[in-house]
Design a protein around this motif. Structure first.
Motif, PDB file in Angstrom:
ATOM      1  N   ASP A   1      54.830  49.403  38.510  1.00 51.82           N
ATOM      2  CA  ASP A   1      54.164  50.469  39.262  1.00 51.82           C
ATOM      3  C   ASP A   1      54.723  51.845  38.895  1.00 51.82           C
TER       4      ASP A   1
ATOM      5  N   SER B   1      41.856  52.375  33.885  1.00 54.84           N
ATOM      6  CA  SER B   1      42.477  53.564  33.293  1.00 54.84           C
ATOM      7  C   SER B   1      42.776  53.374  31.808  1.00 54.84           C
TER       8      SER B   1
ATOM      9  N   GLY C   1      42.030  46.152  37.967  1.00 56.70           N
ATOM     10  CA  GLY C   1      41.714  47.230  38.898  1.00 56.70           C
ATOM     11  C   GLY C   1      41.693  48.608  38.251  1.00 56.70           C
ATOM     12  N   PRO C   2      41.472  49.632  39.066  1.00 55.38           N
ATOM     13  CA  PRO C   2      41.305  50.986  38.551  1.00 55.38           C
ATOM     14  C   PRO C   2      42.558  51.569  37.912  1.00 55.38           C
ATOM     15  N   HIS C   3      43.738  51.124  38.346  1.00 57.76           N
ATOM     16  CA  HIS C   3      44.967  51.707  37.813  1.00 57.76           C
ATOM     17  C   HIS C   3      45.361  51.136  36.456  1.00 57.76           C
ATOM     18  N   TRP C   4      44.803  49.988  36.108  1.00 58.39           N
ATOM     19  CA  TRP C   4      45.132  49.366  34.824  1.00 58.39           C
ATOM     20  C   TRP C   4      43.900  49.354  33.919  1.00 58.39           C
TER      21      TRP C   4
ATOM     22  N   GLN D   1      46.213  42.962  39.760  1.00 59.76           N
ATOM     23  CA  GLN D   1      46.292  44.374  39.410  1.00 59.76           C
ATOM     24  C   GLN D   1      45.605  44.702  38.088  1.00 59.76           C
TER      25      GLN D   1
ATOM     26  N   ARG E   1      53.903  52.709  35.016  1.00 57.95           N
ATOM     27  CA  ARG E   1      52.494  52.733  34.614  1.00 57.95           C
ATOM     28  C   ARG E   1      51.985  54.148  34.342  1.00 57.95           C
ATOM     29  N   PRO E   2      52.305  55.154  35.182  1.00 62.82           N
ATOM     30  CA  PRO E   2      51.788  56.493  34.892  1.00 62.82           C
ATOM     31  C   PRO E   2      52.270  57.070  33.564  1.00 62.82           C
TER      32      PRO E   2
END
Length: 233
Positions: free
Chosen positions: A58, A136, A130-133, A127, A61-62
């Protein structure tokens, strides 16, 4: 170096990685983990194996550049070891570290190990899409190694309680795996040739899972109304 069993140390690890990489990473591999042992607290495994893994993923990731990838390390114990405590898996996935620690200590580290690794696998699958992985442009997958010839396994073999248990695991190819075989799979999943992998849990265990659970996977999807509701919840 950081103690991933400590939430503050996890945050420090993310901060130091951010500073050292200049804010951009091509890939992340979370391979730190502890084995179960008769004299080791189950809560330590929950803290390192599960929370240490997902908090770092988490947090880092950014930093992943578009097209970047991450690989978590699960285990084939998730499918070949019986009596995995579902309440510990659920507590981990609810990200309740205090409850997870209590359950893991009560159950013991020998069963906390597969539970934490199963929770990692389920977290990755939940995860990754989803939108974060995937949403994106980032890839997240897991590897489930079998018995690998590492110092961790050597330590288990030297223990009079856990050593004999290792001999109960059948390995059809006739030997433990080598670290470089797992490293090669990690490299593939991080690289461009693994670009279509998303939310996969890849077993690399010499055939143990296939032998013991031949017809358990792939499992047909029951698209009944009850099952569909569970899938979407």
């Amino acid at each position: 170096m950081a103690d991933l069993g400590d939430p503050g140390e996890r945050a420090r690890a993310v901060a130091e990685a951010t500073a050292r990489c200049g804010g951009t990473l091509a890939g992340v591999v979370t391979c730190a983990g502890l084995a179960g042992a008769p004299d080791r607290a189950g809560s330590l495994l929950a803290a390192v194996n599960y929370f240490g893994t997902v908090d770092l993923l988490d947090g880092l990731r950014p930093l992943l550049a578009p097209g970047g990838a991450a690989v978590a390390i699960s285990s084939n114990s998730t499918t070949v070891q019986p009596a995995i405590p579902a309440d510990l898996v659920d507590a981990c996935l609810a990200h309740d570290e205090e409850l997870s620690a209590r359950i893991a200590d009560a159950r013991g580290s020998l069963v906390a190990y597969p539970a934490t690794k199963l929770a990692v696998a389920h977290w990755v699958r939940r995860q990754a899409t989803g939108p974060h992985w995937a949403g994106s442009g980032l890839r997240l997958n897991a590897i489930a190694p079998g018995m690998i010839d590492t110092p961790m396994v050597a330590g288990m073999r030297a223990d009079p309680e856990t050593g004999p248990l290792l001999d109960l695991l059948p390995i059809p190819v006739g030997r433990p795996g080598r670290p470089e075989e797992i490293a090669a799979l990690v490299e593939f999943l991080l690289g461009p040739d693994g670009a279509f992998f998303c939310g996969s849990v890849v077993f690399c265990d010499g055939g143990s899972d296939a032998l013991l659970r031949t017809r358990d996977w792939p499992a047909a999807w029951d698209i009944s109304v009850r099952d569909l509701g569970q899938q979407l919840s």
